[in-house]
Motif scaffolding. Structure first.
Motif, PDB file in Angstrom:
ATOM      1  N   ASP A  98     -45.184 -27.122 -24.611  1.00 51.70           N
ATOM      2  CA  ASP A  98     -46.605 -27.396 -24.393  1.00 51.70           C
ATOM      3  C   ASP A  98     -47.175 -26.645 -23.197  1.00 51.70           C
ATOM      4  O   ASP A  98     -48.320 -26.892 -22.802  1.00 51.70           O
ATOM      5  N   SER A 134     -42.745 -19.800 -23.182  1.00 46.03           N
ATOM      6  CA  SER A 134     -42.929 -21.146 -22.641  1.00 46.03           C
ATOM      7  C   SER A 134     -42.344 -21.222 -21.241  1.00 46.03           C
ATOM      8  O   SER A 134     -41.243 -20.727 -20.985  1.00 46.03           O
ATOM      9  N   LYS A 145     -53.222 -28.551 -30.106  1.00 43.92           N
ATOM     10  CA  LYS A 145     -53.269 -30.013 -30.244  1.00 43.92           C
ATOM     11  C   LYS A 145     -54.676 -30.508 -30.309  1.00 43.92           C
ATOM     12  O   LYS A 145     -55.595 -29.964 -29.853  1.00 43.92           O
TER      13      LYS A 145
END
Length: 133
Positions: free
Chosen positions: A30, A96, A133
């Motif tokens: 995320d 990431s 998201k």
């Protein structure tokens, strides 16, 4: 004497496994990041290849970052060669961030700035960007 040999073999076999880690334990899917900079070092070793690059920061300082990629065999299957990246190459990394806040990224895609060629990095987190998201 035999038992000592077998114990040594078991310990030696376990070392690479201990060095290997799961993606979610070290990286945060995320927290995607894209960075562009010049390659300073390439470590083409098992279990993972690491690329090091100097990335210009917003304040003008240059910050050293490490980019973890897949293992050599996985990258060879993706079309990589030992000399695909050279010191001084300008590249863009997508990946990431590390959970610990260090200058470490699990690379997903590497783009050669000069040619625009995109190469998948064999990320243990997958080659696709996380879904919004």
């Amino acid at each position: 004497m035999k038992h000592g040999f077998y114990a040594l073999v078991i310990v030696a076999a376990a070392l690479p496994a201990a060095a290997h880690h799961s993606f979610p334990a070290q990286y945060d899917i995320d927290k995607p990041i894209t960075l562009t900079g010049k390659v300073t070092k390439v470590e083409w070793t098992n279990p993972h290849i690491f690329i090091y690059a100097d990335i210009p920061a917003a304040d003008g300082a240059v910050v050293s970052w490490a980019f973890e990629m897949g293992g050599p065999n996985a990258l060879i299957r993706q079309g990589w060669k030992r000399d695909s990246l050279k010191v001084g190459d300008l590249v863009t990394f997508e990946g990431s961030l590390a959970r610990d806040g260090s200058n470490l990224v699990n690379a997903r895609v590497v783009t050669m700035t000069e040619t625009g060629r995109k190469m998948f990095a064999g990320s243990s987190g997958g080659d696709q960007a996380p879904a919004p998201k």
